[in-house]
Scaffold this active site. Structure first.
Site, PDB file in Angstrom:
ATOM      1  N   CYS A 167       0.818  -1.211   0.000  1.00 29.99           N
ATOM      2  CA  CYS A 167       0.000   0.000   0.000  1.00 29.99           C
ATOM      3  C   CYS A 167       0.851   1.262   0.000  1.00 29.99           C
ATOM      4  O   CYS A 167       0.516   2.255  -0.622  1.00 29.99           O
ATOM      5  CB  CYS A 167      -0.952   0.008   1.183  1.00 29.99           C
ATOM      6  SG  CYS A 167      -0.130  -0.111   2.776  1.00 29.99           S
TER       7      CYS A 167
ATOM      8  N   HIS B  57      -2.121   1.613   7.387  1.00 32.42           N
ATOM      9  CA  HIS B  57      -2.415   1.384   5.971  1.00 32.42           C
ATOM     10  C   HIS B  57      -2.329   2.680   5.180  1.00 32.42           C
ATOM     11  O   HIS B  57      -2.907   3.697   5.574  1.00 32.42           O
ATOM     12  CB  HIS B  57      -3.821   0.787   5.858  1.00 32.42           C
ATOM     13  CG  HIS B  57      -4.253   0.458   4.472  1.00 32.42           C
ATOM     14  ND1 HIS B  57      -3.571  -0.425   3.671  1.00 32.42           N
ATOM     15  CD2 HIS B  57      -5.312   0.903   3.747  1.00 32.42           C
ATOM     16  CE1 HIS B  57      -4.204  -0.527   2.507  1.00 32.42           C
ATOM     17  NE2 HIS B  57      -5.255   0.279   2.525  1.00 32.42           N
TER      18      HIS B  57
ATOM     19  N   ASN C 236      -8.784   3.612  -1.631  1.00 33.69           N
ATOM     20  CA  ASN C 236      -8.090   2.451  -1.091  1.00 33.69           C
ATOM     21  C   ASN C 236      -7.468   1.647  -2.234  1.00 33.69           C
ATOM     22  O   ASN C 236      -7.643   1.990  -3.405  1.00 33.69           O
ATOM     23  CB  ASN C 236      -9.072   1.587  -0.283  1.00 33.69           C
ATOM     24  CG  ASN C 236      -8.373   0.722   0.745  1.00 33.69           C
ATOM     25  OD1 ASN C 236      -7.147   0.642   0.791  1.00 33.69           O
ATOM     26  ND2 ASN C 236      -9.146   0.044   1.581  1.00 33.69           N
TER      27      ASN C 236
END
Length: 340
Positions: free
Chosen positions: A104, A275, A295
């Site tokens: 990520c 994240h 995301n």
């Protein structure tokens, strides 16, 4: 030891004392305890160990010094969406799939860099920055699929450069495409192979393009001075002026079941890790101010791959780890864009 996938730190402190975090009962409990957002099933209970790993790829320490920032008096609107201000930048509408890797930190960085190249070329350059190149070659950023640091990714763009390259199997989008295939994070399983069937391994660093007719050095893109934004107003002005920024959130067990609305951690949520995400706008919904974020768990998760999170109170540390820089071109007039 750091867990693979994407979310920061690396220790799970436990699950709900009453229900499993991915169970229907836990989801119902979330919806009963608050009204700002809606929870629903995104993962099977059997996937819990992998889901934890998928949300554990950002490290929140060793920050770069924060340079002084230029300030403007431009009025901040109540709502802002980068996709509306720069509608001709295709990258702004793209939702990534980080696959089974804790990338990520690299994927969100590359996505944000791609947006900014388009924005700062007056929406002319539709170039994708290679998440693969950043993930595999920036050794000072971290340990690839086992996690990395956001500011170091942006510093690497400035000092070393990152080649072009897009989504999985997209050789036409640049030098090095993302080599990890999209996989099924969610339920019901369909269309894609399940993530559990893939081997977790960081791609090798290769200073060459997928297409032998392309030159690696000629494909490098570069960024300028790395900036760290802390105050909500700073983040807003930066997005308005220069495009989306990369940030990170502390993930709690209820976040995995997000479907819509403005996310705010429920009291029953247990901390999982950190994240990286792309922040592309903000607004107010039912009186609650929020950040609009993209995301990297494909479009099946959340609200078509997007989510909203409470703005203005550093909720889940969303306003703590925000970085970006402006792409560096050889000519300031942008008539004949070339990289420095």
């Amino acid at each position: 030891m750091f867990l693979p996938f994407c979310t920061f730190f690396w220790i799970l402190t436990g699950v709900s004392a009453t229900f499993h975090p991915l169970s229907d009962e836990f989801i119902a409990q979330i919806n009963e305890n608050q009204t700002h957002w809606t929870a629903g099933r995104n993962f099977k209970i059997s996937e819990w160990a992998r889901v934890i790993q998928m949300a554990s790829g950002v490290r929140f320490h060793h920050r770069l010094p924060r340079p002084s920032l230029l300030r403007t008096n431009k009025e901040i609107p109540e709502h802002f969406d980068s996709r509306e201000k720069w509608p001709h930048c295709a990258s702004l509408f793209r939702i990534w799939d980080q696959s089974h890797c804790g990338s990520c930190w690299a994927v969100s960085a590359a996505a944000t860099m791609s947006d900014r190249i388009c924005i700062h070329s007056s929406q002319n350059l539709q170039i994708s920055v290679s998440a693969e190149d950043l993930l595999s070659c920036c050794h000072q950023c971290g340990t690839g699929c086992l996690g990395g640091e956001i500011p170091r990714a942006w510093h690497y763009w400035r000092t070393t450069g990152i080649v072009t390259g897009g989504l999985y199997n997209s050789t036409a989008q640049g030098c090095r495409a993302y080599s990890l295939p999209p996989c099924e994070h969610h339920v019901p399983i369909q269309r894609r192979p399940h993530c559990d069937t893939l081997k977790l391994e960081t791609p090798s660093c290769k200073l060459e393009c997928d297409d032998s007719q392309l030159n690696y050095e000629d494909s490098l893109t570069f960024g300028g001075e790395v900036r760290h934004f802390v105050q909500p107003e700073e983040i807003q002005r930066e997005i308005m002026e220069n495009g989306p920024v990369e940030g990170a959130i502390e993930v709690y067990e209820d976040f995995f079941s997000y479907k819509s609305g403005v996310y705010k951690r429920t009291s029953s949520g247990t901390y999982i890790g950190g994240h990286a995400v792309k922040i592309l706008g903000w607004g107010v919904e039912n009186g609650v101010p929020y950040w609009l974020c993209a995301n990297s768990w494909n479009k099946d998760w959340g609200d078509g791959g997007y989510f909203k999170i409470v703005r203005g109170e550093n909720h889940c540390a969303v306003e703590e780890e925000v970085y970006a820089s402006v792409p560096e071109f050889a000519q300031e007039n942008r008539d004949d864009l070339r990289w420095i």
